[in-house]
Design a protein around this motif. Structure first.
Motif, PDB file in Angstrom:
ATOM      1  N   SER A  22       1.083  -1.229   0.197  1.00 24.77           N
ATOM      2  CA  SER A  22      -0.003  -0.069  -0.018  1.00 24.77           C
ATOM      3  C   SER A  22       0.679   1.187  -0.016  1.00 24.77           C
ATOM      4  O   SER A  22       2.005   0.908   0.163  1.00 24.77           O
ATOM      5  N   ALA A  23       0.235   2.349  -0.521  1.00 28.37           N
ATOM      6  CA  ALA A  23       1.030   3.846  -0.438  1.00 28.37           C
ATOM      7  C   ALA A  23      -0.182   4.920  -0.220  1.00 28.37           C
ATOM      8  O   ALA A  23      -1.195   4.573  -0.685  1.00 28.37           O
ATOM      9  N   THR A  24       0.168   6.008   0.243  1.00 26.76           N
ATOM     10  CA  THR A  24      -0.795   7.023   0.353  1.00 26.76           C
ATOM     11  C   THR A  24      -0.151   8.053  -0.318  1.00 26.76           C
ATOM     12  O   THR A  24       0.959   8.450  -0.089  1.00 26.76           O
ATOM     13  N   VAL A  25      -0.798   9.021  -1.013  1.00 28.06           N
ATOM     14  CA  VAL A  25      -0.497  10.240  -1.555  1.00 28.06           C
ATOM     15  C   VAL A  25      -1.505  11.353  -1.328  1.00 28.06           C
ATOM     16  O   VAL A  25      -2.580  11.187  -0.999  1.00 28.06           O
ATOM     17  N   GLN A  26      -1.027  12.719  -1.335  1.00 27.77           N
ATOM     18  CA  GLN A  26      -1.930  13.819  -1.268  1.00 27.77           C
ATOM     19  C   GLN A  26      -2.303  14.413  -2.717  1.00 27.77           C
ATOM     20  O   GLN A  26      -1.617  14.575  -3.362  1.00 27.77           O
ATOM     21  N   ILE A  27      -3.366  14.071  -3.229  1.00 28.38           N
ATOM     22  CA  ILE A  27      -4.006  14.345  -4.554  1.00 28.38           C
ATOM     23  C   ILE A  27      -4.008  16.008  -4.471  1.00 28.38           C
ATOM     24  O   ILE A  27      -3.866  16.417  -5.817  1.00 28.38           O
ATOM     25  N   THR A  28      -4.006  16.684  -3.489  1.00 24.53           N
ATOM     26  CA  THR A  28      -3.959  18.171  -3.764  1.00 24.53           C
ATOM     27  C   THR A  28      -2.801  18.653  -4.115  1.00 24.53           C
ATOM     28  O   THR A  28      -2.628  19.969  -4.307  1.00 24.53           O
ATOM     29  N   ASP A  29      -1.651  17.817  -4.183  1.00 27.30           N
ATOM     30  CA  ASP A  29      -0.298  18.344  -4.639  1.00 27.30           C
ATOM     31  C   ASP A  29      -0.387  18.155  -6.050  1.00 27.30           C
ATOM     32  O   ASP A  29       0.314  18.959  -6.803  1.00 27.30           O
ATOM     33  N   ALA A  30      -1.513  17.702  -6.982  1.00 28.38           N
ATOM     34  CA  ALA A  30      -1.526  17.548  -8.213  1.00 28.38           C
ATOM     35  C   ALA A  30      -2.868  17.900  -8.786  1.00 28.38           C
ATOM     36  O   ALA A  30      -2.785  18.283 -10.040  1.00 28.38           O
ATOM     37  N   PHE A  31      -4.005  18.344  -8.223  1.00 28.90           N
ATOM     38  CA  PHE A  31      -4.981  18.818  -8.431  1.00 28.90           C
ATOM     39  C   PHE A  31      -5.629  20.063  -7.837  1.00 28.90           C
ATOM     40  O   PHE A  31      -5.496  20.068  -6.411  1.00 28.90           O
ATOM     41  N   SER A  32      -6.220  21.043  -8.486  1.00 26.56           N
ATOM     42  CA  SER A  32      -6.535  22.028  -7.673  1.00 26.56           C
ATOM     43  C   SER A  32      -8.126  21.819  -7.251  1.00 26.56           C
ATOM     44  O   SER A  32      -9.043  21.719  -7.930  1.00 26.56           O
ATOM     45  N   ILE A  33      -8.293  21.599  -5.887  1.00 28.01           N
ATOM     46  CA  ILE A  33      -9.750  21.359  -5.357  1.00 28.01           C
ATOM     47  C   ILE A  33      -9.991  22.517  -4.671  1.00 28.01           C
ATOM     48  O   ILE A  33      -9.413  22.911  -3.232  1.00 28.01           O
ATOM     49  N   ASP A  34     -10.780  23.571  -5.223  1.00 30.84           N
ATOM     50  CA  ASP A  34     -11.033  24.687  -4.427  1.00 30.84           C
ATOM     51  C   ASP A  34     -12.467  25.046  -4.722  1.00 30.84           C
ATOM     52  O   ASP A  34     -13.039  26.260  -4.418  1.00 30.84           O
ATOM     53  N   THR A  35     -13.340  24.111  -4.743  1.00 30.80           N
ATOM     54  CA  THR A  35     -14.899  24.330  -5.111  1.00 30.80           C
ATOM     55  C   THR A  35     -15.672  23.212  -4.263  1.00 30.80           C
ATOM     56  O   THR A  35     -15.202  21.986  -4.513  1.00 30.80           O
ATOM     57  N   ASP A  36     -16.562  23.407  -3.182  1.00 28.37           N
ATOM     58  CA  ASP A  36     -17.089  22.618  -2.578  1.00 28.37           C
ATOM     59  C   ASP A  36     -17.901  21.621  -3.388  1.00 28.37           C
ATOM     60  O   ASP A  36     -18.676  22.436  -4.458  1.00 28.37           O
ATOM     61  N   GLY A  37     -18.258  20.404  -3.313  1.00 31.23           N
ATOM     62  CA  GLY A  37     -19.104  19.619  -4.034  1.00 31.23           C
ATOM     63  C   GLY A  37     -18.709  18.157  -3.983  1.00 31.23           C
ATOM     64  O   GLY A  37     -17.957  17.586  -3.109  1.00 31.23           O
ATOM     65  N   LEU A  38     -19.138  17.410  -5.063  1.00 31.54           N
ATOM     66  CA  LEU A  38     -19.084  15.814  -4.879  1.00 31.54           C
ATOM     67  C   LEU A  38     -18.106  15.699  -5.893  1.00 31.54           C
ATOM     68  O   LEU A  38     -17.910  15.794  -7.118  1.00 31.54           O
ATOM     69  N   TYR A  39     -16.883  14.990  -5.387  1.00 34.47           N
ATOM     70  CA  TYR A  39     -15.881  14.712  -6.147  1.00 34.47           C
ATOM     71  C   TYR A  39     -15.767  13.135  -6.550  1.00 34.47           C
ATOM     72  O   TYR A  39     -16.146  12.223  -5.578  1.00 34.47           O
ATOM     73  N   THR A  40     -15.133  12.699  -7.697  1.00 26.84           N
ATOM     74  CA  THR A  40     -14.829  11.409  -7.927  1.00 26.84           C
ATOM     75  C   THR A  40     -13.425  11.286  -8.129  1.00 26.84           C
ATOM     76  O   THR A  40     -12.911  11.976  -8.859  1.00 26.84           O
ATOM     77  N   VAL A  41     -12.882  10.235  -7.489  1.00 27.57           N
ATOM     78  CA  VAL A  41     -11.418   9.865  -7.680  1.00 27.57           C
ATOM     79  C   VAL A  41     -11.365   8.539  -8.348  1.00 27.57           C
ATOM     80  O   VAL A  41     -11.874   7.603  -7.569  1.00 27.57           O
ATOM     81  N   GLN A  42     -10.895   8.206  -9.655  1.00 28.88           N
ATOM     82  CA  GLN A  42     -11.015   7.017 -10.485  1.00 28.88           C
ATOM     83  C   GLN A  42      -9.541   6.924 -10.567  1.00 28.88           C
ATOM     84  O   GLN A  42      -8.528   7.653 -11.224  1.00 28.88           O
ATOM     85  N   TYR A  43      -9.145   5.360 -10.445  1.00 28.11           N
ATOM     86  CA  TYR A  43      -7.810   5.190 -10.894  1.00 28.11           C
ATOM     87  C   TYR A  43      -7.820   4.832 -12.305  1.00 28.11           C
ATOM     88  O   TYR A  43      -8.819   4.167 -12.908  1.00 28.11           O
ATOM     89  N   SER A  44      -6.788   5.312 -13.021  1.00 25.70           N
ATOM     90  CA  SER A  44      -6.996   5.647 -14.418  1.00 25.70           C
ATOM     91  C   SER A  44      -5.748   4.874 -15.144  1.00 25.70           C
ATOM     92  O   SER A  44      -5.520   4.973 -16.382  1.00 25.70           O
ATOM     93  N   ARG A  45      -4.923   4.156 -14.532  1.00 31.45           N
ATOM     94  CA  ARG A  45      -3.930   3.639 -15.297  1.00 31.45           C
ATOM     95  C   ARG A  45      -3.896   2.047 -15.191  1.00 31.45           C
ATOM     96  O   ARG A  45      -4.146   1.481 -13.847  1.00 31.45           O
ATOM     97  N   PRO A  46      -3.495   1.228 -16.016  1.00 31.56           N
ATOM     98  CA  PRO A  46      -3.438  -0.165 -15.815  1.00 31.56           C
ATOM     99  C   PRO A  46      -2.233  -0.619 -15.045  1.00 31.56           C
ATOM    100  O   PRO A  46      -1.288   0.106 -14.894  1.00 31.56           O
ATOM    101  N   LEU A  47      -2.222  -1.355 -14.397  1.00 31.96           N
ATOM    102  CA  LEU A  47      -0.918  -2.058 -13.367  1.00 31.96           C
ATOM    103  C   LEU A  47      -0.403  -2.952 -14.529  1.00 31.96           C
ATOM    104  O   LEU A  47      -0.846  -4.060 -14.913  1.00 31.96           O
ATOM    105  N   GLN A  48       1.082  -2.842 -14.281  1.00 27.62           N
ATOM    106  CA  GLN A  48       2.068  -3.553 -15.208  1.00 27.62           C
ATOM    107  C   GLN A  48       2.713  -4.360 -14.251  1.00 27.62           C
ATOM    108  O   GLN A  48       3.279  -3.851 -13.040  1.00 27.62           O
TER     109      GLN A  48
END
Length: 340
Positions: free
Chosen positions: A105-131
């Motif tokens: 396992s690993a943990t990252v802060q997605i706010t390091d790479a995405f500007s999250i500045d509006t209140d609302g419903l967010y979806t986080v989708q894993y988007s790369r195949p595992l090799q």
């Protein structure tokens, strides 16, 4: 999902066995807001009956060094603002042993790479195949995990950091914008490669059409896809001729297997060790400084992604998925060089 899979297995064991063999890696993920950041944890499990070697590249196991997740707000995608790296094919030190039945396992802060500045419903989708390596074969496992979370008080969240670069000197070029440099390492060769891009991007754009070079790198021609490719070349040309392009020698985040890296919307390309060993001018068989710079500006000015790397993989991508090919930086690199 696991409950449904179990029920399905009771109905048809054979089908489930085949599915398990096809996708031996699974992913569990969770995200939460903690103080001024949004952190996501990822747990990869080897469900196969054999040990596998999982590639850490383009996964959270190497940190947030690629866009392995997509983030959307109420269905509207957010732009990935993190580092985009052009590097050599992976070596054995980039794989981690994952024994049968074990997890990592690993943990990252997605706010390091995405500007999250509006209140609302967010979806986080894993988007790369595992090799991974299974025996001596290199394989991919596709995961479709996503989570949703409603975020409030997003104004207090940290934003992706923007590096401020101070150039040592700037060269002003007639009809080709300006090039600035940080440090000095083969700067004359980089400047020569940069100057070729001004006319080269126009030549490549003019060559977009239903012809062999286009089909080789972008697949079946349609006017919609062709116009997209033209638009990317135009954005690159506009950036190079109208902005001050900065080349940062020995970038602070360089590693030994990096050509270069940049960020979408940036005006700086960070050059690394592998880049300096390549010839200056475009090649139709190997890599080059000119090609690497085109690749990087396709990210920075053209807002293009990395789907795959290398000539063989890019040709295969053009045949199998032209829509992905027209958003792949290496496809532009090879099309550009072939078109000169």
């Amino acid at each position: 999902m696991k409950t449904l899979l179990s029920l399905f297995c009771l109905v048809t064991y054979l089908t489930c066995a085949l599915s398990a063999n096809g996708w031996p890696l699974s992913l569990d993920m969770a995200c939460n807001k903690a103080l001024s950041a949004v952190a996501c944890s990822f747990e990869f499990t080897n469900n196969a009956n054999e040990d596998l070697y999982l590639l850490k590249r383009n996964t959270p196991l190497e940190g947030l060094n690629s866009g392995f997740v997509s983030v959307s707000l109420d269905g509207r995608p957010l732009e990935y603002e993190g580092i985009i790296i052009h590097r050599l094919p992976p070596t054995k030190d980039e794989f981690v042993l994952l024994k049968a039945g074990e997890s990592i396992s690993a943990t990252v802060q997605i706010t390091d790479a995405f500007s999250i500045d509006t209140d609302g419903l967010y979806t986080v989708q894993y988007s790369r195949p595992l090799q991974y390596l299974s025996g001596k074969k290199f394989r991919e496992s596709f995961v479709r995990e996503s989570i949703q979370m409603y975020l409030e008080d997003t104004s207090i969240l940290l934003k992706p950091k923007k590096e401020v670069v101070k150039a040592d000197y700037t060269v002003h070029l007639q009809a080709c914008g300006s090039a600035s440099f940080v440090g000095d390492r083969n700067n004359s060769q980089t400047l020569d490669a940069h100057k070729k891009l001004c006319g080269g991007t126009r030549t490549a754009r003019a060559g977009v059409g239903n012809n062999n070079i286009y089909v080789r790198w972008f697949g079946t021609y349609t006017s919609t896809r062709g116009n997209k490719v033209k638009d990317v070349y135009q954005k690159i040309n506009d950036g190079i001729t109208n902005k001050v392009c900065t080349y940062y020698n020995n970038g602070p985040r360089c590693q030994s297997n990096y050509y270069a890296y940049t960020y979408k919307g940036a005006t700086t390309v960070y050059l690394c060790d592998v880049y300096y060993g390549d010839p200056t001018d475009c090649s139709t068989t190997g890599e080059s400084k000119e090609g690497t710079l085109l690749h990087e500006w396709a990210h920075a000015y053209g807002y293009i992604d990395d789907v795959t790397y290398g000539r063989t993989n890019c040709k295969n991508l053009a045949k199998s998925n032209p829509d992905d090919a027209i958003r792949n930086a290496d496809s532009y690199l090879y099309h550009y060089c072939d078109a000169q």
